[in-house]
Scaffold this motif. Structure first.
Motif, PDB file in Angstrom:
ATOM      1  N   ALA A 187      16.244   4.621 -11.242  1.00 20.95           N
ATOM      2  CA  ALA A 187      14.951   4.136 -10.748  1.00 20.95           C
ATOM      3  C   ALA A 187      15.158   3.446  -9.410  1.00 20.95           C
ATOM      4  O   ALA A 187      16.260   2.999  -9.086  1.00 20.95           O
ATOM      5  N   ASN A 188      14.109   3.366  -8.638  1.00 20.67           N
ATOM      6  CA  ASN A 188      14.111   2.593  -7.409  1.00 20.67           C
ATOM      7  C   ASN A 188      12.821   1.778  -7.374  1.00 20.67           C
ATOM      8  O   ASN A 188      11.738   2.319  -7.596  1.00 20.67           O
ATOM      9  N   ILE A 189      12.961   0.481  -7.119  1.00 22.69           N
ATOM     10  CA  ILE A 189      11.799  -0.395  -6.991  1.00 22.69           C
ATOM     11  C   ILE A 189      11.721  -0.820  -5.539  1.00 22.69           C
ATOM     12  O   ILE A 189      12.644  -1.453  -5.018  1.00 22.69           O
ATOM     13  N   GLY A 190      10.618  -0.444  -4.880  1.00 27.70           N
ATOM     14  CA  GLY A 190      10.406  -0.781  -3.478  1.00 27.70           C
ATOM     15  C   GLY A 190       9.230  -1.734  -3.331  1.00 27.70           C
ATOM     16  O   GLY A 190       8.191  -1.541  -3.953  1.00 27.70           O
ATOM     17  N   PHE A 191       9.417  -2.750  -2.511  1.00 24.83           N
ATOM     18  CA  PHE A 191       8.386  -3.769  -2.316  1.00 24.83           C
ATOM     19  C   PHE A 191       7.670  -3.558  -0.993  1.00 24.83           C
ATOM     20  O   PHE A 191       8.279  -3.250   0.021  1.00 24.83           O
ATOM     21  N   THR A 192       6.350  -3.743  -1.053  1.00 24.19           N
ATOM     22  CA  THR A 192       5.504  -3.613   0.117  1.00 24.19           C
ATOM     23  C   THR A 192       4.379  -4.622  -0.009  1.00 24.19           C
ATOM     24  O   THR A 192       4.373  -5.450  -0.904  1.00 24.19           O
ATOM     25  N   GLY A 193       3.400  -4.552   0.844  1.00 22.61           N
ATOM     26  CA  GLY A 193       2.288  -5.496   0.775  1.00 22.61           C
ATOM     27  C   GLY A 193       1.148  -5.004   1.643  1.00 22.61           C
ATOM     28  O   GLY A 193       0.991  -3.814   1.816  1.00 22.61           O
ATOM     29  N   GLY A 194       0.546  -5.968   2.196  1.00 21.14           N
ATOM     30  CA  GLY A 194       0.841  -7.058   3.093  1.00 21.14           C
ATOM     31  C   GLY A 194       2.311  -7.054   3.494  1.00 21.14           C
ATOM     32  O   GLY A 194       2.927  -6.035   3.634  1.00 21.14           O
ATOM     33  N   GLU A 195       2.798  -8.240   3.714  1.00 24.14           N
ATOM     34  CA  GLU A 195       4.203  -8.448   4.092  1.00 24.14           C
ATOM     35  C   GLU A 195       4.891  -9.254   3.004  1.00 24.14           C
ATOM     36  O   GLU A 195       4.609 -10.443   2.844  1.00 24.14           O
ATOM     37  N   PRO A 196       5.782  -8.625   2.222  1.00 24.31           N
ATOM     38  CA  PRO A 196       6.402  -9.322   1.092  1.00 24.31           C
ATOM     39  C   PRO A 196       7.135 -10.610   1.463  1.00 24.31           C
ATOM     40  O   PRO A 196       7.116 -11.575   0.708  1.00 24.31           O
ATOM     41  N   THR A 197       7.750 -10.645   2.642  1.00 22.74           N
ATOM     42  CA  THR A 197       8.590 -11.791   2.984  1.00 22.74           C
ATOM     43  C   THR A 197       7.821 -13.058   3.336  1.00 22.74           C
ATOM     44  O   THR A 197       8.427 -14.120   3.439  1.00 22.74           O
ATOM     45  N   VAL A 198       6.500 -12.970   3.503  1.00 22.44           N
ATOM     46  CA  VAL A 198       5.738 -14.198   3.789  1.00 22.44           C
ATOM     47  C   VAL A 198       5.498 -15.023   2.526  1.00 22.44           C
ATOM     48  O   VAL A 198       5.148 -16.197   2.619  1.00 22.44           O
ATOM     49  N   ASN A 199       5.687 -14.421   1.372  1.00 17.19           N
ATOM     50  CA  ASN A 199       5.544 -15.163   0.119  1.00 17.19           C
ATOM     51  C   ASN A 199       6.788 -16.030  -0.079  1.00 17.19           C
ATOM     52  O   ASN A 199       7.902 -15.506  -0.172  1.00 17.19           O
ATOM     53  N   PRO A 200       6.622 -17.365  -0.154  1.00 16.79           N
ATOM     54  CA  PRO A 200       7.790 -18.234  -0.324  1.00 16.79           C
ATOM     55  C   PRO A 200       8.526 -18.007  -1.642  1.00 16.79           C
ATOM     56  O   PRO A 200       9.655 -18.455  -1.807  1.00 16.79           O
ATOM     57  N   ASN A 201       7.908 -17.291  -2.563  1.00 14.87           N
ATOM     58  CA  ASN A 201       8.532 -16.984  -3.852  1.00 14.87           C
ATOM     59  C   ASN A 201       9.306 -15.668  -3.842  1.00 14.87           C
ATOM     60  O   ASN A 201       9.900 -15.305  -4.860  1.00 14.87           O
TER      61      ASN A 201
END
Length: 142
Positions: free
Chosen positions: A71-85
């Motif tokens: 499996a591959n889990i890819g993160f996107t958004g908006g911009e994922p890195t702006v979330n402090p969590n």
């Protein structure tokens, strides 16, 4: 009975695209207004962790019926890195995968980002993710 799905981009890898939220630090012309903003609340660490638990259970169930157990889990958004969590979340995600699922199936972790981040964030991404796609659009640079 077992089966494999086909992903035309990467073969038999089971692809998950995780939209982590609408918040973004840019306003690119190609991205429609309903996909990004600069005011949405960030997902809490608890919300992200709960979704991780559900996702891994789902992938694990699915993998029981697949021949190719990747499996591959890819993160996107908006911009994922702006979330402090985001980094604590990714660390939790990797810990859960390594403790509960690594012996059953393989999983890669990736991000699509605009690249506008601190060097501390970039280092944390490199430590915790296997792949990053930086989305660059010439319209923003004279």
């Amino acid at each position: 009975m077992s089966f494999d799905t086909v992903d035309l981009l990467s073969g038999n890898v089971f692809q998950v695209t995780w939209d982590t939220g609408r918040r973004c630090n840019y306003d690119c012309s190609y991205c429609p207004a309903h996909r990004h903003d600069n005011f949405s609340k960030h997902a809490t660490l608890e919300e992200l962790q709960n979704n991780t638990d559900f996702l891994f259970e789902y992938i694990d169930l699915y993998m029981k019926h697949r021949k190719f157990k990747m499996a591959n889990i890819g993160f996107t958004g908006g911009e994922p890195t702006v979330n402090p969590n985001f980094i604590p979340f990714v660390k939790y995600l990797k810990k859960e995968y390594n403790e509960k699922y690594r012996h059953k199936w393989k999983c890669g972790f990736a991000i699509t980002t605009n690249g506008a981040m601190s060097s501390k964030m970039a280092d944390a991404l490199m430590e915790n993710l296997g792949h990053a796609t930086v989305s660059y659009h010439a319209e923003s640079d004279d």
